[in-house]
Design an enzyme around this catalytic site. Structure first.
Site, PDB file in Angstrom:
ATOM      1  CG  ASP A  92     -15.620  -0.176  -3.690  1.00  0.00           C
ATOM      2  OD1 ASP A  92     -16.842   0.034  -3.721  1.00  0.00           O
ATOM      3  OD2 ASP A  92     -14.965  -0.194  -2.638  1.00  0.00           O
ATOM      4  N   GLY A  95     -17.882  -5.806  -3.770  1.00  0.00           N
ATOM      5  CA  GLY A  95     -17.506  -7.183  -3.445  1.00  0.00           C
ATOM      6  C   GLY A  95     -16.678  -7.306  -2.183  1.00  0.00           C
ATOM      7  CG  ASP A 264      -8.507   2.637  -3.077  1.00  0.00           C
ATOM      8  OD1 ASP A 264      -9.153   2.474  -2.015  1.00  0.00           O
ATOM      9  OD2 ASP A 264      -8.155   1.681  -3.797  1.00  0.00           O
ATOM     10  CB  CYS A 302       2.914  21.379   4.754  1.00  0.00           C
ATOM     11  SG  CYS A 302       1.277  20.716   4.318  1.00  0.00           S
ATOM     12  CB  CYS A 307       1.385  23.054   7.844  1.00  0.00           C
ATOM     13  SG  CYS A 307       1.528  21.266   8.094  1.00  0.00           S
TER      14      CYS A 307
END
EC number: 2.4.2.29
Length: 359
Positions: A92, A95, A264, A302, A307
């Site tokens: 990113d 900002g 995200d 899972c 798990c």
């Protein structure tokens, strides 16, 4: 080296699934990007993040420019080598963090001057400097520098902020070094005003970015209003659309159904460290005493280590005593859950099926 491209393989109503081709490999879309703010996804090895099914992760310009510095990372071979991650990285622009973390900041036409939240040192972040930092990091996908409009904002405040973001986008685009396989995304702003978001999109489309992000949402406006002003239809059909900072499963499903391709959020990692697990049966607060003697896994089907190898009772114990392993296993499970969710979404799009699941 492969050119940066986006190919839509399947479309059902407005939802799309496809492949983004980059210099660092392919990204299956819709995609969820784990957040690796400071060059690490908290409580995870990079190879463990890859094992969850992630094709791309996110790094943060603001934090990396402060520590250890973009110049140092470049000297050490770039962010991919520095953190041993061979897949794509999106960074990113910095900002949002400047606006949210730095209390002493001043926004001018030139950029944002601010004091580091770490030691108080003064910095100036401009569109040119933000783009340079991301180039030094070796980011696969660079974000244009923007002002994340505070919420709530009046129409005039949002318009002024959006227009500044547009001017900064022009400068970011001029500073971007084009290379095969790399991309720069522009960021749509406009707060909760659909008219402003449509204008922002029109202005940025003229700059021909490789992709477009939808910024300034999930900041308190609520899901109904967010979906109302999301406006991906204003963006080019043949380029990726990225909804920034959105990660609740129901929000992801709703946004995909409206034509968004990338997401995200810190939710899976932060929740994992705090003892909350996402499952197809709903969220599980593993700290709850009812799990103290529960020998069952979080989810029987899972395939994550938490798990496959451990009970809810053991995870409860680890989290309650603050052991690092607890944060690791809970984070690993949550990231696996999110990648499984994206895989299921892609499968439903390919089959032309409505999303009949909520988590």
């Amino acid at each position: 080296m492969s050119k940066f491209s986006f190919n839509i393989n399947h479309q059902y109503k407005k939802a799309r699934s496809g492949i983004i081709t980059t210099a660092h490999g392919n990204i299956r879309t819709p995609a969820f990007m784990p957040v690796g703010t400071r060059g690490t996804v908290k409580a995870m090895l990079p190879e463990s993040v890859a094992e969850t099914g992630a094709d791309i992760l996110l790094g943060n310009t603001y934090h990396l420019m402060l520590q250890p510095s973009a110049e140092r990372i470049a000297k050490l071979g770039g962010l991919h080598k520095f953190m041993n991650w061979g897949k794509p990285i999106l960074t990113d622009s910095g900002g949002f963090q400047v606006m949210s973390l730095s209390k002493l900041r001043k926004i001018t036409e030139e950029g944002v001057s601010f004091n580091s939240h770490i030691n108080g040192d003064k910095y100036l972040l401009t569109p040119e400097r933000s783009t340079e930092i991301q180039h030094l990091l070796g980011s696969t996908i660079t974000m244009a520098f923007d002002e994340c409009t505070p919420y709530p904002a009046t129409f005039e405040e949002a318009k002024t902020s959006m227009q500044l973001t547009t001017r900064w986008a022009h400068r970011s685009r001029e500073a971007f070094v084009k290379r095969d396989g790399y991309a720069q995304f522009g960021i749509i702003q406009g707060s909760t005003y659909e008219e402003l978001r449509e204008q922002s999109a029109k202005d940025l489309i003229e700059l021909d970015f490789e992709g477009y992000a939808i910024g300034g949402l999930a900041v308190g406006e609520g899901q109904e209003l967010m979906f109302k002003v999301l406006a991906p239809d204003f963006l080019p059909q043949n380029k990726p659309r990225y909804l920034m900072g959105v990660g609740k499963p129901a929000d992801i499903i709703g946004a995909v159904s409206r034509g968004v391709d990338m997401f995200d959020c810190v939710i899976p990692t932060r929740s994992g460290r705090n003892g909350q697990a996402f499952t197809k049966y709903g969220t599980v607060n593993i700290r709850n005493s009812k799990y103290a003697e529960d020998n069952d896994p979080l989810e029987a089907d899972c395939l994550c280590p938490a798990c496959q190898n451990y009970s809810k009772a053991y995870l409860h114990h680890l989290v309650r005593i603050g052991e690092i392993l607890g944060a690791m296993l809970m984070t690993w499970h949550n990231l696996t859950y999110f990648q499984n969710l994206m895989s299921r979404i892609r499968e439903y799009i390919a089959l032309g099926k409505d999303f009949d699941f909520t988590t």
